[in-house]
Scaffold this motif. Structure first.
Motif, PDB file in Angstrom:
ATOM      1  N   VAL A 155       0.844  -1.194   0.000  1.00  0.00           N
ATOM      2  CA  VAL A 155       0.000   0.000   0.000  1.00  0.00           C
ATOM      3  C   VAL A 155       0.880   1.245   0.000  1.00  0.00           C
ATOM      4  CG1 VAL A 155      -1.725   1.322   1.280  1.00  0.00           C
ATOM      5  CG2 VAL A 155      -1.868  -1.174   1.233  1.00  0.00           C
ATOM      6  N   PHE A 156       0.533   2.194  -0.878  1.00  0.00           N
ATOM      7  CA  PHE A 156       1.195   3.498  -0.944  1.00  0.00           C
ATOM      8  C   PHE A 156       0.115   4.558  -0.781  1.00  0.00           C
ATOM      9  CE2 PHE A 156       3.653   0.493  -3.320  1.00  0.00           C
ATOM     10  CZ  PHE A 156       4.977   0.833  -3.145  1.00  0.00           C
ATOM     11  N   SER A 157       0.226   5.396   0.246  1.00  0.00           N
ATOM     12  CA  SER A 157      -0.827   6.371   0.503  1.00  0.00           C
ATOM     13  C   SER A 157      -0.258   7.637   1.139  1.00  0.00           C
ATOM     14  CB  SER A 157      -1.875   5.761   1.437  1.00  0.00           C
ATOM     15  OG  SER A 157      -2.905   6.668   1.716  1.00  0.00           O
ATOM     16  N   GLY A 158      -0.737   8.789   0.659  1.00  0.00           N
ATOM     17  CA  GLY A 158      -0.385  10.056   1.287  1.00  0.00           C
ATOM     18  C   GLY A 158       1.053  10.481   1.114  1.00  0.00           C
ATOM     19  N   ASN A 159       1.668  10.107  -0.009  1.00  0.00           N
ATOM     20  CA  ASN A 159       3.041  10.517  -0.307  1.00  0.00           C
ATOM     21  C   ASN A 159       3.028  11.663  -1.321  1.00  0.00           C
ATOM     22  OD1 ASN A 159       4.476   8.172   1.117  1.00  0.00           O
ATOM     23  ND2 ASN A 159       3.058   7.106  -0.256  1.00  0.00           N
ATOM     24  N   SER A 160       4.033  12.552  -1.251  1.00  0.00           N
ATOM     25  CA  SER A 160       4.031  13.751  -2.095  1.00  0.00           C
ATOM     26  C   SER A 160       5.394  14.019  -2.722  1.00  0.00           C
ATOM     27  CB  SER A 160       3.637  14.982  -1.265  1.00  0.00           C
ATOM     28  OG  SER A 160       2.352  14.827  -0.704  1.00  0.00           O
ATOM     29  N   ALA A 161       5.390  14.158  -4.068  1.00  0.00           N
ATOM     30  CA  ALA A 161       6.589  14.615  -4.798  1.00  0.00           C
ATOM     31  C   ALA A 161       6.502  16.127  -4.897  1.00  0.00           C
ATOM     32  CB  ALA A 161       6.640  13.977  -6.176  1.00  0.00           C
ATOM     33  N   VAL A 162       7.401  16.821  -4.223  1.00  0.00           N
ATOM     34  CA  VAL A 162       7.238  18.258  -3.994  1.00  0.00           C
ATOM     35  C   VAL A 162       8.197  19.139  -4.796  1.00  0.00           C
ATOM     36  CG1 VAL A 162       6.290  17.880  -1.695  1.00  0.00           C
ATOM     37  CG2 VAL A 162       8.771  18.191  -1.968  1.00  0.00           C
ATOM     38  N   GLY A 163       9.055  18.539  -5.614  1.00  0.00           N
ATOM     39  CA  GLY A 163       9.978  19.346  -6.415  1.00  0.00           C
ATOM     40  C   GLY A 163       9.242  20.206  -7.433  1.00  0.00           C
ATOM     41  N   ARG A 164      10.010  20.992  -8.175  1.00  0.00           N
ATOM     42  CA  ARG A 164       9.399  21.904  -9.139  1.00  0.00           C
ATOM     43  C   ARG A 164      10.276  22.013 -10.380  1.00  0.00           C
ATOM     44  NH1 ARG A 164      10.208  27.417  -9.763  1.00  0.00           N
ATOM     45  NH2 ARG A 164      11.466  27.440  -7.860  1.00  0.00           N
ATOM     46  N   GLY A 165       9.681  21.717 -11.552  1.00  0.00           N
ATOM     47  CA  GLY A 165      10.405  21.902 -12.800  1.00  0.00           C
ATOM     48  C   GLY A 165      10.639  20.639 -13.585  1.00  0.00           C
ATOM     49  N   LEU A 193       3.512  -4.230 -10.433  1.00  0.00           N
ATOM     50  CA  LEU A 193       2.665  -4.122  -9.258  1.00  0.00           C
ATOM     51  C   LEU A 193       1.634  -5.234  -9.305  1.00  0.00           C
ATOM     52  CD1 LEU A 193       1.785  -0.294  -9.137  1.00  0.00           C
ATOM     53  CD2 LEU A 193       3.825  -1.426  -8.261  1.00  0.00           C
ATOM     54  N   ASP A 194       1.460  -5.944  -8.193  1.00  0.00           N
ATOM     55  CA  ASP A 194       0.470  -7.022  -8.135  1.00  0.00           C
ATOM     56  C   ASP A 194      -0.183  -6.987  -6.759  1.00  0.00           C
ATOM     57  OD1 ASP A 194      -1.043  -9.348  -8.332  1.00  0.00           O
ATOM     58  OD2 ASP A 194       0.547 -10.483  -9.308  1.00  0.00           O
ATOM     59  N   GLY A 195      -1.508  -6.901  -6.740  1.00  0.00           N
ATOM     60  CA  GLY A 195      -2.222  -6.882  -5.474  1.00  0.00           C
ATOM     61  C   GLY A 195      -1.913  -5.668  -4.629  1.00  0.00           C
ATOM     62  N   THR A 196      -1.687  -4.532  -5.273  1.00  0.00           N
ATOM     63  CA  THR A 196      -1.169  -3.346  -4.583  1.00  0.00           C
ATOM     64  C   THR A 196      -2.148  -2.175  -4.710  1.00  0.00           C
ATOM     65  OG1 THR A 196       1.149  -4.003  -4.725  1.00  0.00           O
ATOM     66  CG2 THR A 196       0.703  -1.647  -4.665  1.00  0.00           C
ATOM     67  N   ILE A 197      -2.231  -1.358  -3.665  1.00  0.00           N
ATOM     68  CA  ILE A 197      -3.073  -0.166  -3.640  1.00  0.00           C
ATOM     69  C   ILE A 197      -2.185   1.064  -3.636  1.00  0.00           C
ATOM     70  CG2 ILE A 197      -4.755   1.151  -2.302  1.00  0.00           C
ATOM     71  CD1 ILE A 197      -5.734  -1.547  -1.180  1.00  0.00           C
ATOM     72  N   VAL A 198      -2.436   1.976  -4.569  1.00  0.00           N
ATOM     73  CA  VAL A 198      -1.726   3.251  -4.646  1.00  0.00           C
ATOM     74  C   VAL A 198      -2.796   4.338  -4.646  1.00  0.00           C
ATOM     75  CG1 VAL A 198       0.004   4.611  -5.886  1.00  0.00           C
ATOM     76  CG2 VAL A 198       0.033   2.113  -6.061  1.00  0.00           C
ATOM     77  N   LYS A 199      -2.968   5.033  -3.532  1.00  0.00           N
ATOM     78  CA  LYS A 199      -4.067   5.983  -3.424  1.00  0.00           C
ATOM     79  C   LYS A 199      -3.655   7.250  -2.682  1.00  0.00           C
ATOM     80  CE  LYS A 199      -5.934   4.156   0.918  1.00  0.00           C
ATOM     81  NZ  LYS A 199      -7.124   3.623   1.622  1.00  0.00           N
ATOM     82  N   ASP A 200      -4.260   8.369  -3.082  1.00  0.00           N
ATOM     83  CA  ASP A 200      -4.112   9.643  -2.379  1.00  0.00           C
ATOM     84  C   ASP A 200      -2.671  10.112  -2.282  1.00  0.00           C
ATOM     85  OD1 ASP A 200      -6.923   9.781  -1.888  1.00  0.00           O
ATOM     86  OD2 ASP A 200      -6.663   8.375  -0.229  1.00  0.00           O
ATOM     87  N   THR A 227      -5.132  -1.381  -7.475  1.00  0.00           N
ATOM     88  CA  THR A 227      -5.982  -0.199  -7.545  1.00  0.00           C
ATOM     89  C   THR A 227      -5.138   1.052  -7.429  1.00  0.00           C
ATOM     90  OG1 THR A 227      -7.873  -1.345  -6.549  1.00  0.00           O
ATOM     91  CG2 THR A 227      -7.879   1.055  -6.460  1.00  0.00           C
ATOM     92  N   LEU A 228      -5.278   1.956  -8.396  1.00  0.00           N
ATOM     93  CA  LEU A 228      -4.667   3.278  -8.355  1.00  0.00           C
ATOM     94  C   LEU A 228      -5.807   4.282  -8.338  1.00  0.00           C
ATOM     95  CD1 LEU A 228      -2.382   1.412  -9.525  1.00  0.00           C
ATOM     96  CD2 LEU A 228      -1.537   3.436 -10.724  1.00  0.00           C
ATOM     97  N   ALA A 229      -5.909   5.095  -7.287  1.00  0.00           N
ATOM     98  CA  ALA A 229      -7.044   5.991  -7.147  1.00  0.00           C
ATOM     99  C   ALA A 229      -6.638   7.302  -6.485  1.00  0.00           C
ATOM    100  CB  ALA A 229      -8.137   5.316  -6.314  1.00  0.00           C
ATOM    101  N   ARG A 230      -7.182   8.385  -7.007  1.00  0.00           N
ATOM    102  CA  ARG A 230      -7.013   9.716  -6.420  1.00  0.00           C
ATOM    103  C   ARG A 230      -5.545  10.074  -6.234  1.00  0.00           C
ATOM    104  NH1 ARG A 230     -10.586   6.995  -3.333  1.00  0.00           N
ATOM    105  NH2 ARG A 230      -9.128   6.963  -1.564  1.00  0.00           N
ATOM    106  N   ASN A 231      -4.810  10.018  -7.332  1.00  0.00           N
ATOM    107  CA  ASN A 231      -3.381  10.363  -7.325  1.00  0.00           C
ATOM    108  C   ASN A 231      -3.163  11.515  -8.303  1.00  0.00           C
ATOM    109  OD1 ASN A 231      -2.272   8.029  -5.655  1.00  0.00           O
ATOM    110  ND2 ASN A 231      -3.316   6.907  -7.299  1.00  0.00           N
ATOM    111  N   PRO A 232      -3.460  12.748  -7.905  1.00  0.00           N
ATOM    112  CA  PRO A 232      -3.411  13.869  -8.844  1.00  0.00           C
ATOM    113  C   PRO A 232      -2.002  14.197  -9.321  1.00  0.00           C
ATOM    114  CG  PRO A 232      -3.786  14.645  -6.607  1.00  0.00           C
ATOM    115  CD  PRO A 232      -3.907  13.151  -6.564  1.00  0.00           C
ATOM    116  N   SER A 233      -1.928  14.483 -10.619  1.00  0.00           N
ATOM    117  CA  SER A 233      -0.691  14.958 -11.248  1.00  0.00           C
ATOM    118  C   SER A 233      -0.935  16.419 -11.615  1.00  0.00           C
ATOM    119  CB  SER A 233      -0.376  14.155 -12.508  1.00  0.00           C
ATOM    120  OG  SER A 233      -0.496  12.762 -12.295  1.00  0.00           O
ATOM    121  N   ALA A 234      -0.316  17.326 -10.901  1.00  0.00           N
ATOM    122  CA  ALA A 234      -0.609  18.748 -11.122  1.00  0.00           C
ATOM    123  C   ALA A 234      -0.082  19.249 -12.461  1.00  0.00           C
ATOM    124  CB  ALA A 234      -0.028  19.580  -9.983  1.00  0.00           C
ATOM    125  N   GLY A 235       0.922  18.562 -13.014  1.00  0.00           N
ATOM    126  CA  GLY A 235       1.506  19.016 -14.264  1.00  0.00           C
ATOM    127  C   GLY A 235       1.094  18.198 -15.477  1.00  0.00           C
TER     128      GLY A 235
END
Length: 260
Positions: A155-165, A193-200, A227-235
């Motif tokens: 499970v991957f949840s609530g992680n943030s890539a914060v760089g710019r450019g 990825l197998d049987g893995t959740i990536v969300k938020d 399942t990959l859900a609610r993982n916004p890509s701002a760029g």
């Protein structure tokens, strides 16, 4: 941890097993665990350190909390909880929470794990593990260059890539901001990825869940029963693949999975 634990290159097999009762904390001040077969201070045992078969490091039934590799420059930095170059790395039934690495840089990443040069180009295995609250320029959970990964039942949840450019960095920017959970780069490698959740998870630039770039387009991405859900890509992200930016061979293989 009052100092970073280091795996010496003369070791063959190293197993760290917390039995589900041990938390290793960097207290927000230091990286937790470091293995590097090309670091002479840890004993240089071969002339081909980048493809050395050992040490074989397994971490299991542990919590890695508040590791921080900010300011580390060896091998380009990254790896707030674990940095591993050479040998083999396997992660089983472990939890990574609140880890950090530098907040800017076009190709720097891995708030939890940064991996380089695994022996024989075999994959890093991540099994039944959880990654939350990571924060880094790129790959706020996992990051690598020219390394394959097999991620199972995690499970991957609530992680943030914060760089710019992004990468290469746009003019006037420090670069980074891609792969909210996972950032992988190189040529011929795989991410499965197998049987893995990536969300938020979220990315300031590309790939709120996954940023995957195979420079020669030989690499492949496989997503199965996940399942990959609610993982916004701002760029930016790849059309039809919410939360994913993909440049590789053909299109990613998806089966029994939900991407939204």
């Amino acid at each position: 941890m009052t100092a970073t634990a280091k795996v010496h290159n003369t070791s063959s097999t190293v197993v760290l097993d917390g039995g589900g009762r041990v938390t290793l904390s960097g207290a927000g001040r230091r990286r937790i665990l470091y293995m590097n077969t090309c670091d002479e201070e840890l004993t240089w045992t071969t002339s081909h350190c980048n493809d050395q078969e050992t040490p074989r490091l397994t971490v299991q039934n542990l919590v890695f909390a508040e590791g921080n590799s900010t300011g580390e420059t060896v091998e380009g930095g990254g790896g707030g909880a674990i940095f591993a170059r050479g040998g083999r790395l396997k992660v089983v039934s472990s939890r990574f929470t609140g880890n950090r690495c530098d907040g800017t840089g076009p190709d720097l990443g891995g708030a939890a794990i940064r991996a380089l040069d695994q022996s024989g180009d075999r994959p890093v295995y991540v099994v039944n593990s959880t990654f939350t609250g990571g924060r880094c320029s790129n790959g706020a959970a996992l990051s690598s260059i020219q390394v394959s990964w097999t991620v199972l039942n995690s499970v991957f949840s609530g992680n943030s890539a914060v760089g710019r450019g992004a990468n290469p960095a746009r003019g006037g920017t420090p670069g980074g901001g891609s792969g909210g959970a996972i950032y992988v780069d190189g040529n011929d490698f795989t991410l499965s990825l197998d049987g893995t959740i990536v969300k938020d998870n979220k990315a300031r630039e590309g790939g709120g869940a996954i940023f995957f770039v195979s420079n020669d387009r030989s690499g492949t991405l496989k997503i199965r029963r996940s399942t990959l859900a609610r993982n916004p890509s701002a760029g930016f992200e790849t059309a039809g693949l919410p939360g994913v930016f993909y440049l590789g061979r053909g299109t990613p293989s998806t089966s029994g999975s939900t991407l939204k």
